[in-house]
Enzyme design. Structure first.
Site, PDB file in Angstrom:
ATOM      1  N   ASN A 183       0.813  -1.164  -0.004  1.00 56.90           N
ATOM      2  CA  ASN A 183      -0.023   0.155   0.087  1.00 56.90           C
ATOM      3  C   ASN A 183       0.765   1.251   0.181  1.00 56.90           C
ATOM      4  OD1 ASN A 183      -1.719   2.178   0.404  1.00 56.90           O
ATOM      5  ND2 ASN A 183      -2.426   1.368   2.318  1.00 56.90           N
ATOM      6  N   SER A 240       0.473  13.860 -14.928  1.00 52.60           N
ATOM      7  CA  SER A 240      -0.673  13.649 -16.107  1.00 52.60           C
ATOM      8  C   SER A 240      -0.804  15.084 -16.557  1.00 52.60           C
ATOM      9  CB  SER A 240      -1.770  13.421 -15.122  1.00 52.60           C
ATOM     10  OG  SER A 240      -3.227  13.660 -15.818  1.00 52.60           O
ATOM     11  N   TYR A 277      -6.703  15.260  -7.686  1.00 54.71           N
ATOM     12  CA  TYR A 277      -5.891  14.658  -8.666  1.00 54.71           C
ATOM     13  C   TYR A 277      -4.955  15.622  -9.306  1.00 54.71           C
ATOM     14  CZ  TYR A 277      -4.682  11.392 -12.458  1.00 54.71           C
ATOM     15  OH  TYR A 277      -3.866  10.651 -13.568  1.00 54.71           O
ATOM     16  N   ALA A 284      -4.264  18.530  -8.133  1.00 52.96           N
ATOM     17  CA  ALA A 284      -3.032  18.958  -7.414  1.00 52.96           C
ATOM     18  C   ALA A 284      -2.241  18.096  -6.863  1.00 52.96           C
ATOM     19  CB  ALA A 284      -3.839  19.357  -5.750  1.00 52.96           C
TER      20      ALA A 284
END
Length: 253
Positions: free
Chosen positions: A62, A151, A163, A165
């Site tokens: 994780n 991205s 997302y 940020a």
């Protein structure tokens, strides 16, 4: 850096972009350590890569949990040797507008849990894995490369406060680490994908996919290997560090 016989850790490596990156680097001789949440998906990915003659091992992790990341990288070092490369690819989305109002009344807001969950995986996860990778590279006394997957949304995108940020922060880490780690022979780079054919896009309606493809100057979605090629370039080019490759078909002009 030539990746032949080098250990490269890839988060989110069991599917999608991560798996494509593992394929390309593995075919160049890298020993890939796949890190992901699902043991089942990891086993399938390792089996597929092994069938192609690629040396791969699976590590359940994780990335948002410090102890989990530390254990995973310690296991990699024990089973495969210290990493020479790390690709921080794992990421999630939980989209929503900051606020949604009707007739002057706010009816819905992005929740703190939605914000925090995306930041935990997409930004904190990059920090934790990058820190462990850099530690192993420096203590082993060998050169290294850390590639962070950002991205096109890092420039800001409606419905993706969390997302966008996180992905902007990812490249900030690349620049910062590039400056800090150069003295140790460790380089960094970011790849910022546009719209790529993945499991996520495959679940979208055909008319939406056509609309998205039409908005791209090259008039098509990218393939996972296009991103893998960009990652491989950063590994191979020894004068590339702290910079970004935008692989988006010209969408962000």
């Amino acid at each position: 850096m030539q990746v032949d016989k080098k250990v490269v850790a890839i988060t989110g490596g069991a599917r999608g972009l991560g798996f494509a990156i593992a394929q390309r680097l593995g075919k160049q001789g890298a020993q890939v350590a796949l890190l992901d949440m699902s043991a089942e998906a990891l086993d399938s990915a390792v089996s597929s890569l092994s069938a192609e003659g690629i040396a791969a091992q699976a590590f359940v992790v994780n990335v948002a949990d410090e102890q989990s990341v530390q254990r995973a990288f310690a296991d990699i070092a024990e089973r495969m040797g210290p990493v020479s490369g790390c690709v921080n690819n794992a990421g999630i989305t939980d989209d929503g507008l900051l606020i949604k109002a009707k007739e002057g009344v706010v009816e819905k807001r992005m929740t703190l849990s939605s914000w925090q969950r995306v930041l935990d995986v997409n930004l904190t996860g990059v920090f934790l894995c990058g820190r462990e990778a850099a530690t192993q590279m420096v203590e082993a006394g060998h050169e290294g490369v850390i590639v962070n997957i950002s991205s096109i949304s890092r420039a800001g995108n409606m419905g993706q406060s969390n997302y966008a940020a996180a992905k902007a922060g990812v490249h900030a880490l690349t620049v910062t680490w590039g400056k800090e780690l150069a003295r140790y022979g460790v380089r960094t780079g970011t790849v910022a994908p546009g719209f790529i054919e993945t499991e996520m896009t495959a679940s979208m309606r055909p008319d939406m996919l056509e609309k998205i493809a039409a908005s791209v100057p090259l008039k098509q979605l990218g393939e996972p290997d296009h991103i893998a090629q960009s990652v491989a370039f950063i590994f191979e080019n020894d004068y590339f560090t702290a910079r970004i490759i935008e692989c988006d078909g010209g969408l962000r002009l």
